[in-house]
Design a protein around this motif. Structure first.
Motif, mmCIF file in Angstrom:
data_model
loop_
_atom_site.group_PDB
_atom_site.id
_atom_site.type_symbol
_atom_site.label_atom_id
_atom_site.label_comp_id
_atom_site.label_asym_id
_atom_site.label_seq_id
_atom_site.Cartn_x
_atom_site.Cartn_y
_atom_site.Cartn_z
ATOM 1 N N VAL A 1 0.744 -1.180 -0.135
ATOM 2 C CA VAL A 1 0.026 0.024 0.021
ATOM 3 C C VAL A 1 0.747 1.156 0.036
ATOM 4 O O VAL A 1 0.492 2.275 -0.882
ATOM 5 N N SER A 2 2.019 1.350 0.756
ATOM 6 C CA SER A 2 2.778 2.306 0.828
ATOM 7 C C SER A 2 3.588 2.614 -0.421
ATOM 8 O O SER A 2 3.646 4.017 -1.050
ATOM 9 N N TYR A 3 3.783 1.596 -1.065
ATOM 10 C CA TYR A 3 4.460 1.570 -2.395
ATOM 11 C C TYR A 3 3.623 2.335 -3.556
ATOM 12 O O TYR A 3 3.941 3.374 -4.294
ATOM 13 N N MET A 4 2.330 1.842 -3.368
ATOM 14 C CA MET A 4 1.543 2.189 -4.408
ATOM 15 C C MET A 4 0.794 3.819 -3.913
ATOM 16 O O MET A 4 0.680 4.693 -4.938
ATOM 17 N N ASN A 5 0.812 3.999 -2.844
ATOM 18 C CA ASN A 5 0.585 5.538 -2.380
ATOM 19 C C ASN A 5 1.643 6.551 -2.793
ATOM 20 O O ASN A 5 1.274 7.468 -3.366
ATOM 21 N N GLY A 6 2.785 5.944 -2.834
ATOM 22 C CA GLY A 6 3.985 6.715 -3.466
ATOM 23 C C GLY A 6 3.562 7.072 -5.103
ATOM 24 O O GLY A 6 3.727 8.041 -5.614
ATOM 25 N N ILE A 7 3.211 6.050 -5.750
ATOM 26 C CA ILE A 7 2.890 6.148 -7.136
ATOM 27 C C ILE A 7 1.900 7.288 -7.294
ATOM 28 O O ILE A 7 1.560 8.045 -8.180
ATOM 29 N N VAL A 8 0.667 7.266 -6.334
ATOM 30 C CA VAL A 8 -0.449 7.960 -6.335
ATOM 31 C C VAL A 8 -0.055 9.408 -6.337
ATOM 32 O O VAL A 8 -0.580 10.172 -7.056
ATOM 33 N N LEU A 9 0.872 9.601 -5.276
ATOM 34 C CA LEU A 9 1.325 11.010 -5.343
ATOM 35 C C LEU A 9 2.301 11.406 -6.277
ATOM 36 O O LEU A 9 1.996 12.626 -6.772
ATOM 37 N N GLU A 10 3.065 10.577 -6.882
ATOM 38 C CA GLU A 10 3.864 11.150 -8.030
ATOM 39 C C GLU A 10 2.963 11.354 -9.180
ATOM 40 O O GLU A 10 3.349 12.577 -9.942
#
Length: 318
Positions: A196-205
């Protein structure tokens, strides 16, 4: 010095210039709240998954928050060096190109941060230094673009996926403030949390790099320019949906109730509204709303997984 330089600011004291720099490039209040939620939830989710009562002591939490917040600040400082050439050509309004702060000054700040991180972790929990070292080594590799900078520039997918790994690595450090310090194995459910943290980073990016057509600039990479306006927004919603699925799996593993899944659905639908509005209006404000929705989504995912359940547990223990 360039056309964006402000002589009054550039000639101010170091601390005043550093304060202006953080407001523009790493707002401590906004980023601090996000990373605090990130750290609190990582620790809380770990404790929930392994059935531990209560939370870690205040000293551990505060030192952990300082370390995680300052690690993300180091990511920003490393980016200043990595992007210096492009910034000087295409983003001359930024603090370094316009002469507000120099790279040598930021290098000293970075060294000072690392020394303080090392000192605090060595003093309060030396066993965390191994996880800390893994993060620092990976951050250094990122700073060197893994020694393949030209290849990464031509393959944006691998650039983003490789750089986003820093987030779950910091997450591992944060969660380790629970399981590693307790000398127990990390709960398997943390794998969902890290995903989830990894994908949250991509959401923000993606969310912060969607621009209205009239705001696109030469030499500034945006997903709306690279993928096209519609495809960039659809990609953002798709990543949002993947993150939602992973959050549901993480919630199930932790034994969260039905209200959690209802909240996730409502938040997902709410975050999709700015995407629909932007596709219709294509304005700067609508694009900014997607960026804001990305931050709200990220904070919400962390709070739902670990923060709120832990606060409820602590409340019942009072």
């Amino acid at each position: 010095m360039n056309e964006f330089s402000n002589p009054v600011e550039n000639n101010a004291s170091f601390w005043k210039r550093l304060w202006i720099y953080q407001k523009e490039r790493f707002p401590l209040l906004g980023h601090g709240l996000l990373v605090a939620a990130f750290s609190f939830s990582a620790i809380a989710y770990s404790r929930i998954c392994r059935g531990a009562e209560g939370f870690v002591d205040t000293k551990t939490f505060l030192v952990g928050i300082f370390t995680t917040v300052s690690l993300f600040l180091l990511v920003r400082i490393f980016d200043e060096f990595k992007d210096a050439e492009d910034d000087a050509r295409y983003r001359r309004e930024l603090p370094v190109p316009r002469g507000l702060v120099s790279l040598s000054e930021l290098k000293k700040v970075g060294i000072g941060i690392v020394m303080l991180q090392l000192a605090l972790n060595l003093l309060f929990f030396p066993k965390m230094l191994l996880l800390y070292a893994v993060v620092i080594i990976y951050l250094c590799l990122m700073g060197k673009e893994f020694f393949i900078p030209e290849w990464l520039k031509k393959h944006q997918f691998w650039y983003v996926t490789s750089h986003m790994l820093i987030i779950p690595l910091i997450d591992i450090y944060a969660s380790g403030l629970d399981w590693l310090r307790a000398d127990v194995a990390a709960p398997l459910g943390l794998l969902y949390f890290f995903a989830v943290s990894y994908m949250n980073g991509i959401v923000l990016e993606i969310g912060r790099k969607i621009r209205a057509p009239h705001d696109e600039k030469e030499g500034v990479l945006t997903y709306s320019a690279m993928l096209g306006l519609h495809r960039s927004v659809y990609s953002w919603v798709f990543v949002l949906a993947i993150t939602l699925s992973l959050t549901i799996a993480a919630s199930y593993y932790a034994g969260h109730g039905g209200l959690t899944y209802l909240s996730l659905g409502i938040i997902f639908m709410g975050c999709c509204i700015p995407a629909a509005l932007f596709l219709k209006s294509q304005t700067r404000g609508a694009a900014k709303a997607i960026e804001v929705a990305s931050a709200i989504w990220t904070i919400a995912m962390y709070l739902i997984l670990g923060g709120v359940p832990m606060l409820e547990q602590l409340w019942t223990e009072i």
